[in-house]
Design an enzyme around this catalytic site. Sequence first.
Site, PDB file in Angstrom:
ATOM      1  N   HIS A  96       0.842  -1.204   0.000  1.00  0.00           N
ATOM      2  CA  HIS A  96       0.000   0.000   0.000  1.00  0.00           C
ATOM      3  C   HIS A  96       0.868   1.241   0.000  1.00  0.00           C
ATOM      4  O   HIS A  96       1.999   1.220   0.474  1.00  0.00           O
ATOM      5  CB  HIS A  96      -0.938   0.023   1.215  1.00  0.00           C
ATOM      6  N   HIS A  98       1.017   5.180   1.300  1.00  0.00           N
ATOM      7  CA  HIS A  98       0.439   6.181   2.211  1.00  0.00           C
ATOM      8  C   HIS A  98       0.372   7.531   1.498  1.00  0.00           C
ATOM      9  O   HIS A  98       1.359   7.967   0.911  1.00  0.00           O
ATOM     10  CB  HIS A  98       1.337   6.383   3.435  1.00  0.00           C
TER      11      HIS A  98
HETATM   12  P1  5GP Z   1       2.516   0.254   7.212  1.00  0.00           P
HETATM   13  O1  5GP Z   1       3.265   0.366   8.503  1.00  0.00           O
HETATM   14  O2  5GP Z   1       2.215  -1.187   6.880  1.00  0.00           O
HETATM   15  O3  5GP Z   1       3.179   0.980   6.089  1.00  0.00           O
HETATM   16  O4  5GP Z   1       1.136   1.000   7.426  1.00  0.00           O
HETATM   17  C1  5GP Z   1      -0.035   0.346   7.815  1.00  0.00           C
HETATM   18  C2  5GP Z   1      -1.068   1.402   8.108  1.00  0.00           C
HETATM   19  O5  5GP Z   1      -2.323   0.766   8.194  1.00  0.00           O
HETATM   20  C3  5GP Z   1      -0.846   2.124   9.445  1.00  0.00           C
HETATM   21  O6  5GP Z   1      -0.725   3.522   9.212  1.00  0.00           O
HETATM   22  C4  5GP Z   1      -2.080   1.779  10.256  1.00  0.00           C
HETATM   23  O7  5GP Z   1      -2.554   2.866  11.039  1.00  0.00           O
HETATM   24  C5  5GP Z   1      -3.085   1.382   9.200  1.00  0.00           C
HETATM   25  N1  5GP Z   1      -4.037   0.380   9.639  1.00  0.00           N
HETATM   26  C6  5GP Z   1      -3.795  -0.759  10.358  1.00  0.00           C
HETATM   27  N2  5GP Z   1      -4.930  -1.452  10.557  1.00  0.00           N
HETATM   28  C7  5GP Z   1      -5.914  -0.747   9.946  1.00  0.00           C
HETATM   29  C8  5GP Z   1      -7.324  -0.966   9.822  1.00  0.00           C
HETATM   30  O8  5GP Z   1      -7.904  -1.945  10.312  1.00  0.00           O
HETATM   31  N3  5GP Z   1      -8.020  -0.019   9.121  1.00  0.00           N
HETATM   32  C9  5GP Z   1      -7.424   1.075   8.565  1.00  0.00           C
HETATM   33  N4  5GP Z   1      -8.206   1.940   7.913  1.00  0.00           N
HETATM   34  N5  5GP Z   1      -6.104   1.308   8.678  1.00  0.00           N
HETATM   35  C10 5GP Z   1      -5.350   0.396   9.362  1.00  0.00           C
END
Ligand code: 5GP
Length: 127
Positions: A96, A98
């Site tokens: 994903h 951001h």
């Molecule tokens: P990563 O650290 O993998 O780049 O970012 C994962 C993101 O997913 C984090 O910013 C976290 O807040 C978000 N996130 C985790 N679980 C959920 C969820 O159940 N719903 C939503 N909308 N965001 C989530």
Amino acid sequence: MDCIFCKIINGEIPSNIVYEDDVVSVFLDVNPQADGHSLIVPKKHYNNVLDCDDQTLSHVQEVVKKLYPIYRDRLGCEGLTLIQNNDYGQEVKHYHMHLIPRYADDDLHLETKLQTKNIQEIFDKLK
Ligand code: 5GP
Ligand code: ZN
């Protein structure tokens, strides 16, 4: 697969979807770093950037270009920071991007610089 983003995309877990097409879903991050912090998530599960095909990656960039002016107009952000974590620092192992809207005088410290630089040593390893 026990993947939270697959569950969101399948509608098993609720989310605030702001944009969607055949390839991606874009929803608000549940734990935002800024107002409007969103995630562009391919509907197909890819673990990380190495795993994701080029067409999908390119589509993610197209969606960024589509959404940025809308976020600027509707949220009044001054800029947009794009972050994409792979493996280390990646909480959700479903590729994903951001989208982090930036606001004047926001307190995000994403621009933190290293105190000690070893640019030549790193360049020797990478060139
Ligand atoms: P990563 O650290 O993998 O780049 O970012 C994962 C993101 O997913 C984090 O910013 C976290 O807040 C978000 N996130 C985790 N679980 C959920 C969820 O159940 N719903 C939503 N909308 N965001 C989530
Ligand atoms: Zn997934």
